[in-house]
Design a protein around this motif. Structure first.
Motif, PDB file in Angstrom:
ATOM      1  N   PRO A 147     -66.773 -44.153   1.800  1.00 21.18           N
ATOM      2  CA  PRO A 147     -67.423 -43.699   3.035  1.00 21.18           C
ATOM      3  C   PRO A 147     -66.755 -42.427   3.542  1.00 21.18           C
ATOM      4  CG  PRO A 147     -66.824 -46.027   3.143  1.00 21.18           C
ATOM      5  CD  PRO A 147     -66.137 -45.463   1.953  1.00 21.18           C
ATOM      6  N   SER A 148     -67.489 -41.624   4.282  1.00 19.44           N
ATOM      7  CA  SER A 148     -66.962 -40.370   4.800  1.00 19.44           C
ATOM      8  C   SER A 148     -65.773 -40.616   5.734  1.00 19.44           C
ATOM      9  CB  SER A 148     -68.047 -39.596   5.545  1.00 19.44           C
ATOM     10  OG  SER A 148     -68.582 -40.376   6.605  1.00 19.44           O
ATOM     11  N   ALA A 149     -65.830 -41.699   6.513  1.00 23.23           N
ATOM     12  CA  ALA A 149     -64.720 -42.016   7.409  1.00 23.23           C
ATOM     13  C   ALA A 149     -63.463 -42.329   6.612  1.00 23.23           C
ATOM     14  CB  ALA A 149     -65.084 -43.203   8.302  1.00 23.23           C
ATOM     15  N   THR A 150     -63.626 -43.039   5.517  1.00 21.17           N
ATOM     16  CA  THR A 150     -62.479 -43.356   4.666  1.00 21.17           C
ATOM     17  C   THR A 150     -61.903 -42.091   4.045  1.00 21.17           C
ATOM     18  OG1 THR A 150     -63.438 -45.511   4.131  1.00 21.17           O
ATOM     19  CG2 THR A 150     -61.711 -44.687   2.665  1.00 21.17           C
ATOM     20  N   ALA A 151     -62.794 -41.191   3.625  1.00 20.17           N
ATOM     21  CA  ALA A 151     -62.341 -39.928   3.038  1.00 20.17           C
ATOM     22  C   ALA A 151     -61.533 -39.122   4.051  1.00 20.17           C
ATOM     23  CB  ALA A 151     -63.542 -39.114   2.555  1.00 20.17           C
ATOM     24  N   LEU A 152     -61.973 -39.135   5.294  1.00 23.09           N
ATOM     25  CA  LEU A 152     -61.261 -38.401   6.337  1.00 23.09           C
ATOM     26  C   LEU A 152     -59.878 -38.998   6.573  1.00 23.09           C
ATOM     27  CD1 LEU A 152     -61.312 -36.199   8.493  1.00 23.09           C
ATOM     28  CD2 LEU A 152     -62.338 -37.848  10.067  1.00 23.09           C
ATOM     29  N   VAL A 153     -59.805 -40.327   6.609  1.00 21.66           N
ATOM     30  CA  VAL A 153     -58.521 -40.997   6.795  1.00 21.66           C
ATOM     31  C   VAL A 153     -57.589 -40.689   5.632  1.00 21.66           C
ATOM     32  CG1 VAL A 153     -57.377 -43.243   6.885  1.00 21.66           C
ATOM     33  CG2 VAL A 153     -59.453 -42.846   8.220  1.00 21.66           C
ATOM     34  N   LEU A 154     -58.143 -40.719   4.407  1.00 25.56           N
ATOM     35  CA  LEU A 154     -57.340 -40.421   3.227  1.00 25.56           C
ATOM     36  C   LEU A 154     -56.798 -38.996   3.262  1.00 25.56           C
ATOM     37  CD1 LEU A 154     -59.287 -42.117   0.282  1.00 25.56           C
ATOM     38  CD2 LEU A 154     -57.001 -42.674   1.124  1.00 25.56           C
ATOM     39  N   GLN A 155     -57.644 -38.049   3.652  1.00 23.82           N
ATOM     40  CA  GLN A 155     -57.200 -36.658   3.731  1.00 23.82           C
ATOM     41  C   GLN A 155     -56.067 -36.501   4.744  1.00 23.82           C
ATOM     42  OE1 GLN A 155     -60.710 -34.376   4.607  1.00 23.82           O
ATOM     43  NE2 GLN A 155     -61.633 -34.731   2.592  1.00 23.82           N
ATOM     44  N   THR A 156     -56.185 -37.217   5.854  1.00 23.10           N
ATOM     45  CA  THR A 156     -55.133 -37.151   6.873  1.00 23.10           C
ATOM     46  C   THR A 156     -53.825 -37.727   6.346  1.00 23.10           C
ATOM     47  OG1 THR A 156     -56.780 -37.374   8.635  1.00 23.10           O
ATOM     48  CG2 THR A 156     -54.489 -37.844   9.212  1.00 23.10           C
ATOM     49  N   ILE A 157     -53.910 -38.875   5.672  1.00 24.57           N
ATOM     50  CA  ILE A 157     -52.718 -39.509   5.122  1.00 24.57           C
ATOM     51  C   ILE A 157     -52.074 -38.615   4.062  1.00 24.57           C
ATOM     52  CG2 ILE A 157     -51.874 -41.451   3.746  1.00 24.57           C
ATOM     53  CD1 ILE A 157     -53.980 -43.197   5.120  1.00 24.57           C
ATOM     54  N   VAL A 158     -52.903 -38.029   3.184  1.00 25.47           N
ATOM     55  CA  VAL A 158     -52.392 -37.142   2.141  1.00 25.47           C
ATOM     56  C   VAL A 158     -51.696 -35.938   2.766  1.00 25.47           C
ATOM     57  CG1 VAL A 158     -53.064 -35.526   0.319  1.00 25.47           C
ATOM     58  CG2 VAL A 158     -53.985 -37.847   0.331  1.00 25.47           C
ATOM     59  N   GLY A 159     -52.310 -35.379   3.810  1.00 23.50           N
ATOM     60  CA  GLY A 159     -51.711 -34.223   4.475  1.00 23.50           C
ATOM     61  C   GLY A 159     -50.364 -34.545   5.096  1.00 23.50           C
ATOM     62  N   ILE A 160     -50.276 -35.705   5.740  1.00 24.62           N
ATOM     63  CA  ILE A 160     -49.016 -36.105   6.377  1.00 24.62           C
ATOM     64  C   ILE A 160     -47.939 -36.354   5.332  1.00 24.62           C
ATOM     65  CG2 ILE A 160     -47.883 -37.933   7.707  1.00 24.62           C
ATOM     66  CD1 ILE A 160     -50.506 -38.266   9.256  1.00 24.62           C
ATOM     67  N   LEU A 161     -48.275 -37.095   4.276  1.00 23.64           N
ATOM     68  CA  LEU A 161     -47.294 -37.403   3.238  1.00 23.64           C
ATOM     69  C   LEU A 161     -46.867 -36.155   2.480  1.00 23.64           C
ATOM     70  CD1 LEU A 161     -48.736 -40.749   1.800  1.00 23.64           C
ATOM     71  CD2 LEU A 161     -46.796 -40.438   3.350  1.00 23.64           C
ATOM     72  N   ALA A 162     -47.814 -35.253   2.221  1.00 27.38           N
ATOM     73  CA  ALA A 162     -47.484 -34.019   1.511  1.00 27.38           C
ATOM     74  C   ALA A 162     -46.531 -33.171   2.340  1.00 27.38           C
ATOM     75  CB  ALA A 162     -48.757 -33.233   1.187  1.00 27.38           C
ATOM     76  N   GLY A 163     -46.744 -33.145   3.646  1.00 27.82           N
ATOM     77  CA  GLY A 163     -45.874 -32.361   4.512  1.00 27.82           C
ATOM     78  C   GLY A 163     -44.444 -32.866   4.524  1.00 27.82           C
ATOM     79  N   THR A 164     -44.271 -34.180   4.343  1.00 25.77           N
ATOM     80  CA  THR A 164     -42.919 -34.740   4.390  1.00 25.77           C
ATOM     81  C   THR A 164     -42.045 -34.229   3.251  1.00 25.77           C
ATOM     82  OG1 THR A 164     -43.553 -36.702   3.094  1.00 25.77           O
ATOM     83  CG2 THR A 164     -43.767 -36.847   5.480  1.00 25.77           C
ATOM     84  N   VAL A 165     -42.656 -33.923   2.106  1.00 26.44           N
ATOM     85  CA  VAL A 165     -41.891 -33.453   0.960  1.00 26.44           C
ATOM     86  C   VAL A 165     -41.228 -32.112   1.272  1.00 26.44           C
ATOM     87  CG1 VAL A 165     -42.039 -32.751  -1.458  1.00 26.44           C
ATOM     88  CG2 VAL A 165     -43.389 -34.656  -0.645  1.00 26.44           C
ATOM     89  N   GLY A 166     -41.883 -31.332   2.128  1.00 25.35           N
ATOM     90  CA  GLY A 166     -41.360 -30.011   2.424  1.00 25.35           C
ATOM     91  C   GLY A 166     -40.376 -29.955   3.576  1.00 25.35           C
ATOM     92  N   TYR A 167     -40.049 -31.094   4.191  1.00 23.87           N
ATOM     93  CA  TYR A 167     -39.157 -31.069   5.359  1.00 23.87           C
ATOM     94  C   TYR A 167     -37.790 -30.451   5.067  1.00 23.87           C
ATOM     95  CZ  TYR A 167     -42.336 -33.748   8.323  1.00 23.87           C
ATOM     96  OH  TYR A 167     -43.404 -34.146   9.075  1.00 23.87           O
ATOM     97  N   PRO A 168     -37.147 -30.766   3.926  1.00 22.51           N
ATOM     98  CA  PRO A 168     -35.854 -30.124   3.666  1.00 22.51           C
ATOM     99  C   PRO A 168     -35.954 -28.600   3.584  1.00 22.51           C
ATOM    100  CG  PRO A 168     -36.112 -32.060   2.284  1.00 22.51           C
ATOM    101  CD  PRO A 168     -37.439 -31.817   2.934  1.00 22.51           C
ATOM    102  N   ILE A 169     -37.052 -28.101   2.987  1.00 30.40           N
ATOM    103  CA  ILE A 169     -37.227 -26.647   2.906  1.00 30.40           C
ATOM    104  C   ILE A 169     -37.522 -26.085   4.293  1.00 30.40           C
ATOM    105  CG2 ILE A 169     -38.693 -24.847   1.963  1.00 30.40           C
ATOM    106  CD1 ILE A 169     -38.271 -26.055  -0.595  1.00 30.40           C
ATOM    107  N   MET A 170     -38.341 -26.810   5.056  1.00 27.31           N
ATOM    108  CA  MET A 170     -38.610 -26.380   6.434  1.00 27.31           C
ATOM    109  C   MET A 170     -37.308 -26.311   7.231  1.00 27.31           C
ATOM    110  SD  MET A 170     -40.871 -28.291   9.394  1.00 27.31           S
ATOM    111  CE  MET A 170     -42.262 -28.518   8.294  1.00 27.31           C
ATOM    112  N   ALA A 171     -36.453 -27.303   7.034  1.00 29.04           N
ATOM    113  CA  ALA A 171     -35.162 -27.307   7.726  1.00 29.04           C
ATOM    114  C   ALA A 171     -34.325 -26.110   7.301  1.00 29.04           C
ATOM    115  CB  ALA A 171     -34.415 -28.614   7.427  1.00 29.04           C
TER     116      ALA A 171
END
Length: 255
Positions: A92-116
């Motif tokens: 469903p489109s709602a599920t796809a939106l939730v998945l995209q949000t989760i992927v975006g949040i998790l992907a961002g966490t990998v870059g925290y040491p570089i951001m720091a």
């Protein structure tokens, strides 16, 4: 001969960016919060601009590394989740939106040491200390506290945005110094979030104005094919460094 066995009182960590001889001039987090601070938006930006020279290559390289790392992880994670959902039928489109949000949040966490690391380059530059490309790869040992800080910060901001937007806007500005506090002061995730929030709250509207002005400068600079970002991205990073130094007392070395 008597021996004092009384427990040593806990001392809030002080800056590790300072010359040990001059470290006594750097306030603890509690002292920094108690003494207060102030700044002018134009004065802070002017000071940061004077320090841009010599940092553009390092900061732009760091931003590129961060963006590539996040994009690659986002792609890989998206493929994994996408394959799993494709096997179970149309999503469903709602599920796809939730998945995209989760992927975006998790992907961002990998870059925290570089951001720091990028944040620390700005802080070191604001403190007139040597900077190097290696700074961006020096904080993966603190990946777990950075991960927890980033996730808690993101969740609280998202919840705040759902609560009539204003709480989320408040927290998105108030938590802006949490990541560098984890690596520079070695604070725990919650200590870093609270220290950043308490400090920024003292002049929240002025800090908001600072980032609004920086955002407008970056938007205008991006118009000619994004070329101006070569100067304005480092300006924004160093401005955060000057703000951090102003609040928490990261002073230039005395010699």
């Amino acid at each position: 001969m008597s021996t004092d066995t009384s427990p040593t009182p806990f001392a809030t960590p002080t800056s590790d960016l300072q010359d040990p001889i001059a470290s006594g001039t750097v306030p603890s987090i509690d002292e920094a919060l108690a003494r207060g601070y102030d700044f002018s938006i134009d004065g802070l930006i002017k000071e940061a601009w004077q320090r841009v020279s010599g940092t553009k290559g390092l900061i732009i390289a760091g931003v590129i590394v961060y963006a590539v790392l996040v994009q690659v992880f986002s792609f890989v994670l998206g493929m994994i989740l996408g394959v799993g959902y494709a096997a179970s039928g149309a999503e469903p489109s709602a599920t796809a939106l939730v998945l995209q949000t989760i992927v975006g949040i998790l992907a961002g966490t990998v870059g925290y040491p570089i951001m720091a690391g990028i944040n620390l380059i700005g802080i070191r530059r604001a403190a007139d200390q040597p900077i190097s490309f290696n700074e961006m790869f020096s904080h993966f040992g603190q990946f777990v506290p950075l991960l927890i800080t980033g996730l808690v910060m993101t969740v609280l901001i998202y919840v705040g945005l759902l609560l009539l937007i204003l709480p989320g806007l408040y927290l998105s500005i108030a938590y802006i110094l949490a990541i560098p506090l984890v690596v520079e002061r070695k604070l725990s995730p919650w200590q870093a979030l609270e220290a950043s929030r308490k400090a920024i709250t003292q002049h929240w509207f002025k800090v908001f104005g600072l980032f609004l002005v920086l955002g407008l400068i970056m938007m205008v600079s991006a118009i000619p094919l994004g070329i101006g970002l070569v100067w304005t991205l480092p300006l924004a990073v160093i401005s955060i460094g000057v703000l951090y130094r102003t609040i928490f007392g990261v002073l230039p070395p005395t010699n």
